[in-house]
Design a protein around this motif. Sequence first.
Motif, mmCIF file in Angstrom:
data_model
loop_
_atom_site.group_PDB
_atom_site.id
_atom_site.type_symbol
_atom_site.label_atom_id
_atom_site.label_comp_id
_atom_site.label_asym_id
_atom_site.label_seq_id
_atom_site.Cartn_x
_atom_site.Cartn_y
_atom_site.Cartn_z
ATOM 1 N N MET A 28 0.832 -1.170 0.000
ATOM 2 C CA MET A 28 0.000 0.000 0.000
ATOM 3 C C MET A 28 0.886 1.247 0.000
ATOM 4 N N SER A 29 0.564 2.227 -0.824
ATOM 5 C CA SER A 29 1.371 3.433 -0.876
ATOM 6 C C SER A 29 0.896 4.443 0.169
ATOM 7 N N GLN A 30 1.825 5.273 0.585
ATOM 8 C CA GLN A 30 1.533 6.295 1.588
ATOM 9 C C GLN A 30 0.872 7.488 0.905
ATOM 10 N N LYS A 31 -0.141 8.061 1.526
ATOM 11 C CA LYS A 31 -0.817 9.235 0.974
ATOM 12 C C LYS A 31 0.137 10.419 0.973
ATOM 13 N N LYS A 32 -0.007 11.259 -0.018
ATOM 14 C CA LYS A 32 0.869 12.417 -0.166
ATOM 15 C C LYS A 32 0.170 13.705 0.238
ATOM 16 N N TYR A 33 -0.778 13.574 1.151
ATOM 17 C CA TYR A 33 -1.472 14.742 1.677
ATOM 18 C C TYR A 33 -1.957 14.429 3.092
ATOM 19 N N ILE A 34 -2.283 15.488 3.811
ATOM 20 C CA ILE A 34 -2.818 15.356 5.167
ATOM 21 C C ILE A 34 -4.040 16.264 5.261
#
Length: 122
Positions: free
Chosen positions: A1-7
């Motif tokens: 699973m890839s890490q999200k690039k936003y918060i």
Amino acid sequence: MSQKKYIIQNNPFVVPTTDGKIIKEHFGVATNGNSNISIAHMKAPAGWSEPFQTPEFDEYTFIIRGRKQFVIEDETIVLEAGQSIKILKNTRVQYSNPFTEVCEYLAICMPAFSMNLVNRED
């Protein structure tokens, strides 16, 4: 699973105050440990003021509603809704709302706001 690039910030840190001002830090040292930038949503009640300070950060302010007074060095400036200002670090400034309505605004500090960097006068 890839890490999200936003918060997405749904739960800002509410800074405890004793002067009636509401501070909700969305990003910054208190919220997520980010020392590069802080973004806070503020509501300053009528009659509110802070002591003079000489912060070690640049501060950008955007007025959403109401008016806010700035005493920068020896000059008094009043901003209204829709106006913004950048105050360079190491500038002596006092913030206040001497008016009769709440002032709502966004404050962005670079590096992030920290009591260690604000240098408030007694």
